[in-house]
Design an enzyme around this catalytic site. Sequence first.
Site, PDB file in Angstrom:
ATOM      1  N   MET A  34     -37.983 -10.173  32.989  1.00  0.00           N
ATOM      2  CA  MET A  34     -36.805  -9.822  32.168  1.00  0.00           C
ATOM      3  C   MET A  34     -37.148  -8.419  31.287  1.00  0.00           C
ATOM      4  O   MET A  34     -36.321  -7.998  30.374  1.00  0.00           O
ATOM      5  CB  MET A  34     -35.947 -10.753  31.520  1.00  0.00           C
ATOM      6  CG  MET A  34     -35.663 -12.023  32.342  1.00  0.00           C
ATOM      7  SD  MET A  34     -34.192 -12.687  31.818  1.00  0.00           S
ATOM      8  CE  MET A  34     -34.875 -13.299  30.009  1.00  0.00           C
ATOM      9  N   GLY A  40     -48.624 -10.903  27.684  1.00  0.00           N
ATOM     10  CA  GLY A  40     -48.537 -12.302  28.809  1.00  0.00           C
ATOM     11  C   GLY A  40     -48.137 -11.730  30.101  1.00  0.00           C
ATOM     12  O   GLY A  40     -48.590 -12.126  31.164  1.00  0.00           O
ATOM     13  N   HIS A  41     -47.072 -10.800  30.206  1.00  0.00           N
ATOM     14  CA  HIS A  41     -46.601 -10.279  31.395  1.00  0.00           C
ATOM     15  C   HIS A  41     -47.649  -9.513  32.069  1.00  0.00           C
ATOM     16  O   HIS A  41     -47.741  -9.670  33.363  1.00  0.00           O
ATOM     17  CB  HIS A  41     -45.423  -9.515  31.334  1.00  0.00           C
ATOM     18  CG  HIS A  41     -44.134  -9.866  30.492  1.00  0.00           C
ATOM     19  ND1 HIS A  41     -43.777  -9.715  29.202  1.00  0.00           N
ATOM     20  CD2 HIS A  41     -43.121 -10.886  31.052  1.00  0.00           C
ATOM     21  CE1 HIS A  41     -42.583 -10.371  29.083  1.00  0.00           C
ATOM     22  NE2 HIS A  41     -42.268 -11.061  30.002  1.00  0.00           N
ATOM     23  N   SER A 190     -41.175 -12.248  24.363  1.00  0.00           N
ATOM     24  CA  SER A 190     -40.536 -11.376  24.118  1.00  0.00           C
ATOM     25  C   SER A 190     -39.720 -11.626  22.958  1.00  0.00           C
ATOM     26  O   SER A 190     -39.281 -10.702  22.152  1.00  0.00           O
ATOM     27  CB  SER A 190     -39.670 -10.744  25.289  1.00  0.00           C
ATOM     28  OG  SER A 190     -40.338 -10.736  26.493  1.00  0.00           O
TER      29      SER A 190
HETATM   30  O1  PAF Z   1     -39.251 -16.026  32.760  1.00  0.00           O
HETATM   31  C1  PAF Z   1     -38.309 -14.988  32.782  1.00  0.00           C
HETATM   32  O2  PAF Z   1     -38.718 -13.916  32.507  1.00  0.00           O
HETATM   33  C2  PAF Z   1     -36.998 -15.157  33.562  1.00  0.00           C
HETATM   34  O3  PAF Z   1     -36.649 -16.506  33.360  1.00  0.00           O
HETATM   35  C3  PAF Z   1     -37.356 -14.922  35.170  1.00  0.00           C
HETATM   36  C4  PAF Z   1     -38.124 -15.950  35.999  1.00  0.00           C
HETATM   37  C5  PAF Z   1     -37.633 -13.601  35.515  1.00  0.00           C
HETATM   38  C6  PAF Z   1     -35.700 -15.085  36.013  1.00  0.00           C
HETATM   39  O4  PAF Z   1     -35.018 -14.221  35.084  1.00  0.00           O
END
Ligand code: PAF
Length: 282
Positions: A34, A40-41, A190
């Site tokens: 999102m 982490g991402h 986030s």
């Molecule tokens: O974990 C997230 O950032 C959200 O829940 C996802 C998996 C992208 C779905 O909107």
Amino acid sequence: MTSPLPIVRTPAALRAQVRAWQLAGKRVAFVPTMGALHAGHLALVGKGLEQADVVAASIFVNPKQFGPGEDLDRYPRDEAGDAAKLAGAGCSLLYAPDVATMYPPGFASFVRVSGLPDLLCGRVRPGHFDGVATVVAKLLSAAGADVAVFGEKDWQQLAIIRRMAADLDIATRIIGCAIVRDADGLALSSRNAYLSADERARALALPRALVATRDAILAGMPVAAALAAGERRIKAAGFVRLDYLELVDGESLHSLGVAQPGARLMGAGVIGTTRLIDNIAL
Ligand code: PAF
């Protein structure tokens, strides 16, 4: 400003690029997010690169997974900054659809996994995991990637996505990626951006209680007593609400009264106005 990596905004364009890579013999990993990206991402992108030749990521703040009064409007958004971070991490494509593309007028379908979404976070966020399952089903089906990577911080979400992908014969393999923590132990999120310095310091009670509870259980303390001590620790730190501190089976998410292989300690609570979740393996 030109973007540091190609951005597509429709499912057809995403599918076309992933298909082109696959026809060229490349395995493709997909990382749904999102946005408001942190280390982490970027670890999800790294995990994707371990599993595949190229990585595509998506950024979509999914309104269907926010309840009334939740933080949809204030959720941090920074597409340009996120694109630069993704490019730096080795991602090759960003899928960034708008709400009208994802949910055009007349949109009427929902994906609901039964059982798992009613537990843990589902008790205080009714409908949240239906929104997650719906958007992830759409994203996975649009991408058609070989693997998709999700963070283990959202352990319940990961369990639900695995169940959904298996039930719906989604060919994309679902992979979990270990939680990334700050040096002091707070799991990256986030939503940490909402914390004041004082709340940030007190939020540490959550990971510390998880570790202390795990250690107590492993040292032989009865699970109920260890959980009660962990709860006291979190409340004493000034959490305004403790949604749960629970020992569960890592797959079924059913509550456990005794330790067993595959068990997971899960915690969630609110500090200030920010809801935090965390978990560790037993
Ligand atoms: O974990 C997230 O950032 C959200 O829940 C996802 C998996 C992208 C779905 O909107």
